[in-house]
Design a protein around this motif. Structure first.
Motif, PDB file in Angstrom:
ATOM      1  N   GLN A   1      32.970  45.868  41.314  1.00  0.00           N
ATOM      2  CA  GLN A   1      33.390  44.572  41.831  1.00  0.00           C
ATOM      3  C   GLN A   1      34.108  43.777  40.748  1.00  0.00           C
ATOM      4  OE1 GLN A   1      33.290  43.126  45.019  1.00  0.00           O
ATOM      5  NE2 GLN A   1      34.607  41.696  43.886  1.00  0.00           N
ATOM      6  N   GLU A   2      33.607  43.867  39.520  1.00  0.00           N
ATOM      7  CA  GLU A   2      34.254  43.181  38.394  1.00  0.00           C
ATOM      8  C   GLU A   2      35.629  43.773  38.119  1.00  0.00           C
ATOM      9  OE1 GLU A   2      33.560  42.406  33.604  1.00  0.00           O
ATOM     10  OE2 GLU A   2      31.929  43.203  34.834  1.00  0.00           O
ATOM     11  N   VAL A   3      35.736  45.104  38.163  1.00  0.00           N
ATOM     12  CA  VAL A   3      37.024  45.762  37.944  1.00  0.00           C
ATOM     13  C   VAL A   3      38.029  45.327  39.005  1.00  0.00           C
ATOM     14  CG1 VAL A   3      38.228  47.985  38.007  1.00  0.00           C
ATOM     15  CG2 VAL A   3      36.105  47.750  36.701  1.00  0.00           C
ATOM     16  N   LYS A   4      37.602  45.290  40.246  1.00  0.00           N
ATOM     17  CA  LYS A   4      38.503  44.856  41.322  1.00  0.00           C
ATOM     18  C   LYS A   4      38.975  43.433  41.096  1.00  0.00           C
ATOM     19  CE  LYS A   4      39.001  44.508  46.332  1.00  0.00           C
ATOM     20  NZ  LYS A   4      38.363  44.687  47.654  1.00  0.00           N
ATOM     21  N   SER A   5      38.082  42.572  40.638  1.00  0.00           N
ATOM     22  CA  SER A   5      38.462  41.186  40.362  1.00  0.00           C
ATOM     23  C   SER A   5      39.482  41.113  39.225  1.00  0.00           C
ATOM     24  CB  SER A   5      37.219  40.366  39.996  1.00  0.00           C
ATOM     25  OG  SER A   5      36.311  40.314  41.069  1.00  0.00           O
ATOM     26  N   LEU A   6      39.297  41.951  38.201  1.00  0.00           N
ATOM     27  CA  LEU A   6      40.218  41.961  37.073  1.00  0.00           C
ATOM     28  C   LEU A   6      41.622  42.421  37.469  1.00  0.00           C
ATOM     29  CD1 LEU A   6      37.894  43.414  34.280  1.00  0.00           C
ATOM     30  CD2 LEU A   6      38.840  41.108  34.363  1.00  0.00           C
ATOM     31  N   LEU A   7      41.704  43.219  38.533  1.00  0.00           N
ATOM     32  CA  LEU A   7      43.013  43.700  38.979  1.00  0.00           C
ATOM     33  C   LEU A   7      43.855  42.590  39.595  1.00  0.00           C
ATOM     34  CD1 LEU A   7      42.095  47.186  40.505  1.00  0.00           C
ATOM     35  CD2 LEU A   7      43.384  46.725  38.414  1.00  0.00           C
ATOM     36  N   GLY A   8      43.234  41.445  39.879  1.00  0.00           N
ATOM     37  CA  GLY A   8      43.999  40.306  40.366  1.00  0.00           C
ATOM     38  C   GLY A   8      44.105  40.255  41.878  1.00  0.00           C
TER      39      GLY A   8
END
Length: 275
Positions: free
Chosen positions: A244-251
């Motif tokens: 979920q954090e990675v997806k958020s970092l993708l913008g």
């Protein structure tokens, strides 16, 4: 727009980029600081996969379409889209699937899903050992519904590459594997200096998903990792949080539109030289 991965190898190429590029639109969050530190005018625009990774079927609808029983757990086997990857990785994936199937008490009834890329024929899959295992395992080869297939997986093993980001966007726990010829691996160790090789972990800046590299890519290792991430374990819950954090970092969506806006600004605000 979309920079060469000079942060991974042949970093000297950044000098050419600095000399020839007025503005760089990057699609991986950590690339912005990297290129800025090298003196390149850089803007993070997000990742275009956010616009393309979409599902069209619910889990129940996908199960019905592909004759999967509702109580089964789905394990994705994603060995890649090139014939060489299939030959190198699919046999180990299938052996790992058989090990998992024998531990049915731990995970329950399993079905194994293999996406068949347009660059791969069914014969390529059969030549890599699929026919040997089809009588022993519940395997379904999916020729369409790529993202729908990924979205129903309780866990997956995948060749390192773009597919790992697709799984991350869909928040599917995964084991990422990478295997090269011995000579290529040896040369790579000399040229590449990274703590992780999967894009998911590079973006997370930590080990968000397990990685298996070169001689670690064995059926028992894959099965052990899959059992942990597909079962009801603390490791699985942590992976879901990290994805979920990675997806958020993708913008946000619209990376190409943002890149076009950057180009528009250069052209009409007089920031670029006349060329």
């Amino acid at each position: 727009y979309i920079a060469p991965q000079v942060w991974a190898w042949r970093s000297g190429r950044v000098r050419t980029i600095k000399r020839r590029v007025d503005k760089l639109g990057v699609i991986l969050p950590f690339e912005e600081n990297y290129f800025k530190q090298k003196g390149v005018d850089t803007e993070y625009v997000g990742h275009p996969l956010l616009d393309t990774v979409q599902t069209t079927l619910s889990r129940d609808d996908f199960f019905h379409k592909h004759n999967i029983r509702t109580h089964q757990r789905c394990i994705g086997l994603l060995p890649g889209s090139r014939k060489k990857e299939i030959i190198t990785l699919l046999p180990s994936f299938l052996e790992a699937a058989e090990i998992l199937q024998k531990s049915e008490k731990q995970l329950g009834s399993l079905v194994f899903l293999i996406p068949q890329a347009s660059t791969i024929t069914r014969k390529d899959l059969d030549d890599a050992g699929l026919t040997v295992f089809q009588d022993r395992l519940d395997i379904k080869v999916i020729t369409d519904d790529r993202y729908n297939m990924m979205s129903v997986c309780d866990g997956a093993v995948a060749a390192s590459g773009t597919v790992t980001l697709e799984l991350a966007i869909l928040k599917i726990p995964m084991v990422v594997v990478y295997r090269l010829t011995n000579i290529t691996y040896f040369l790579g160790r000399l040229l590449v200096n990274l703590d992780h090789f999967s894009l998911v972990n590079l973006i997370a800046g930590k080990t968000a998903v397990p990685e298996l590299l070169q001689h670690e890519v064995t059926a028992p290792n894959i099965a052990q990792k899959l059992a942990s991430i597909a079962g009801r374990t603390g490791e699985r819950e942590q992976i879901l949080l990290d994805l979920q954090e990675v997806k958020s970092l993708l913008g946000e969506r619209g990376a190409s539109k943002k890149a076009a806006d950057v180009a528009h600004g250069l052209l009409y605000n007089g920031e670029a030289d006349d060329r």
